[in-house]
Design a protein around this motif. Structure first.
Motif, PDB file in Angstrom:
ATOM      1  N   GLY A   1       0.821  -1.206   0.000  1.00 59.46           N
ATOM      2  CA  GLY A   1       0.000   0.000   0.000  1.00 59.46           C
ATOM      3  C   GLY A   1       0.851   1.249   0.000  1.00 59.46           C
ATOM      4  O   GLY A   1       1.942   1.278  -0.592  1.00 59.46           O
ATOM      5  N   GLY A   2       0.379   2.274   0.710  1.00 60.50           N
ATOM      6  CA  GLY A   2       1.001   3.592   0.663  1.00 60.50           C
ATOM      7  C   GLY A   2       2.379   3.672   1.288  1.00 60.50           C
ATOM      8  O   GLY A   2       3.149   4.582   0.976  1.00 60.50           O
ATOM      9  N   VAL A   3       2.717   2.762   2.196  1.00 59.55           N
ATOM     10  CA  VAL A   3       4.075   2.669   2.732  1.00 59.55           C
ATOM     11  C   VAL A   3       4.762   1.503   2.030  1.00 59.55           C
ATOM     12  O   VAL A   3       4.273   0.370   2.065  1.00 59.55           O
ATOM     13  N   THR A   4       5.874   1.752   1.385  1.00 64.55           N
ATOM     14  CA  THR A   4       6.508   0.726   0.562  1.00 64.55           C
ATOM     15  C   THR A   4       7.445  -0.157   1.379  1.00 64.55           C
ATOM     16  O   THR A   4       7.901   0.215   2.469  1.00 64.55           O
ATOM     17  N   LYS A   5       7.734  -1.315   0.841  1.00 70.08           N
ATOM     18  CA  LYS A   5       8.712  -2.227   1.440  1.00 70.08           C
ATOM     19  C   LYS A   5      10.049  -1.522   1.613  1.00 70.08           C
ATOM     20  O   LYS A   5      10.726  -1.653   2.646  1.00 70.08           O
TER      21      LYS A   5
ATOM     22  N   THR B   1       7.890  -1.907  -8.378  1.00 67.18           N
ATOM     23  CA  THR B   1       8.838  -1.472  -7.359  1.00 67.18           C
ATOM     24  C   THR B   1       8.247  -0.263  -6.652  1.00 67.18           C
ATOM     25  O   THR B   1       7.464   0.491  -7.245  1.00 67.18           O
ATOM     26  N   GLY B   2       8.619  -0.058  -5.381  1.00 63.69           N
ATOM     27  CA  GLY B   2       8.091   1.076  -4.636  1.00 63.69           C
ATOM     28  C   GLY B   2       6.579   1.071  -4.630  1.00 63.69           C
ATOM     29  O   GLY B   2       5.938   0.039  -4.426  1.00 63.69           O
ATOM     30  N   LEU B   3       5.985   2.246  -4.874  1.00 66.39           N
ATOM     31  CA  LEU B   3       4.530   2.364  -4.883  1.00 66.39           C
ATOM     32  C   LEU B   3       3.899   1.568  -6.024  1.00 66.39           C
ATOM     33  O   LEU B   3       2.718   1.200  -5.968  1.00 66.39           O
ATOM     34  N   GLY B   4       4.687   1.271  -7.049  1.00 62.04           N
ATOM     35  CA  GLY B   4       4.191   0.459  -8.155  1.00 62.04           C
ATOM     36  C   GLY B   4       3.749  -0.925  -7.722  1.00 62.04           C
ATOM     37  O   GLY B   4       2.900  -1.546  -8.374  1.00 62.04           O
ATOM     38  N   THR B   5       4.292  -1.427  -6.619  1.00 64.57           N
ATOM     39  CA  THR B   5       3.869  -2.719  -6.087  1.00 64.57           C
ATOM     40  C   THR B   5       2.410  -2.668  -5.664  1.00 64.57           C
ATOM     41  O   THR B   5       1.629  -3.587  -5.943  1.00 64.57           O
ATOM     42  N   ALA B   6       2.017  -1.589  -4.967  1.00 65.00           N
ATOM     43  CA  ALA B   6       0.625  -1.435  -4.537  1.00 65.00           C
ATOM     44  C   ALA B   6      -0.291  -1.206  -5.737  1.00 65.00           C
ATOM     45  O   ALA B   6      -1.388  -1.777  -5.816  1.00 65.00           O
TER      46      ALA B   6
END
Length: 340
Positions: free
Chosen positions: A195-199, A318-323
């Motif tokens: 979501g809004g906080v990335t890994k 990657t990053g926000l793209g994951t969500a």
């Protein structure tokens, strides 16, 4: 039932409504949530009924501050203070083992864990404070539909079914919070929903690897987090994911099949191909943050355009793209153009 739109100067009235075990949708920085008194079994059951939500899909409890969480949790993961200090209020949900009978079992779908979040929205924090109890807050839409990012989206789905909506404008992030499992004190934190906080942000803050749960929950298994099991975020119109180099081929295929399609993509893609489509929804710019913010709004808008397909742009995971891709894959039932 008349669905009232509460303005920011009517928070006390909205809180009174919630204390009467009625439902009031509220804004957050992610999506609008469907609020109900988390300590009332009667109120929480209304949430499942109104949304048409399966009862084995647990709810997130929204709190005013971390002190409120301490009333319900027996033991915290050792990294909890560090995570809360860095990411609350914000788009991060934390799963803890709770004290026995901390909430009605319907909140947690019978599990021994409960998900908590402190939303980063002043109106909703004021609403929780005025109500005096934590609030459950799943997305304020019909279950399975694209999540609502404006009060108008909520009204479209739930008018006449809920008591009110607290008006807070359009949401900032546009997809639901990251869900982080902290229920096992002896294991590294695990992301159950991006979501809004990335890994990457979590790992940078903690100085360690954060686990990611890669599996989809089977039909016989109770999900530990919302969004793990059922098809979500889908409009009535079929959705196809289109890779960066596949737009021309996809649109040529649609024309040969005499299909009516809508484009949902960056300004660059829409400018290039909109003459070959019946409708389009353009993200604010070419960045993944804008795509994420506009994903659900675009799906809802194009779903009203009498189309055969909505073609939606993919982004790197990657990053926000994951969500973004997590939500888009579920909206598209995992279907890319080449797999059609």
């Amino acid at each position: 039932m008349e669905t009232k739109i509460f303005q920011k100067n009517e928070i006390k009235m909205a809180a009174d409504t919630l204390r009467q075990n009625e439902l009031v949708a509220f804004p957050t920085e992610t999506v609008y949530g469907l609020g109900a008194n988390a300590t009332s079994e009667q109120a929480v059951k209304k949430v499942f009924a109104v949304k048409g939500r399966p009862t084995d899909n647990p709810l997130i409890v929204h709190v005013q501050n971390f002190e409120q969480v301490k009333n319900y949790v027996a033991q915290f993961h050792p990294l909890t203070p560090q995570i809360v200090e860095r990411f609350w209020p914000g788009p991060l949900t934390l799963i803890f083992k709770t004290k026995p009978n901390a909430f009605p079992s319907v909140v947690s779908a019978g599990l021994s864990t409960v998900s908590f979040r402190m939303p980063n929205h002043p109106l909703t924090l004021a609403l929780i404070e005025a109500t005096g109890v934590p609030l459950v807050g799943p997305s304020a839409n019909t279950s399975g539909r694209p999540s609502p990012t404006t009060s108008q989206h909520v009204y479209h789905d739930l008018q006449g079914k809920i008591a009110g909506i607290l008006e807070g404008g359009a949401t900032e992030i546009g997809v639901e919070s990251t869900v982080l499992d902290l229920s096992d004190s002896h294991r590294a934190p695990m992301i159950l929903r991006p979501g809004g906080v990335t890994k990457e942000e979590l790992e940078a803050a903690l100085g360690m690897d954060v686990l990611v749960d890669p599996h989809l929950v089977s039909e016989s298994e109770a999900p530990k987090s919302p969004g793990m099991k059922y098809q979500h975020y889908a409009p009535s119109t079929k959705v196809l994911m289109i890779g960066p180099t596949d737009w021309e081929e996809a649109l040529n295929w649609a024309q040969k099949q005499q299909l009516k399609v809508g484009l949902q993509a960056s300004p660059e893609v829409v400018r290039r191909f909109q003459s070959q489509a019946q409708a389009s929804y353009c993200y604010a710019d070419n960045q993944v943050a804008s795509a994420t913010k506009g994903l659900f709004a675009g799906l809802r808008a194009l779903d009203e355009a009498d189309l055969d397909y909505i073609f939606v742009a993919t982004y790197p995971e990657t990053g926000l793209g994951t969500a973004y891709m997590n939500r888009l894959k579920k909206a598209a039932n995992q279907k890319y153009f080449m797999n059609n």
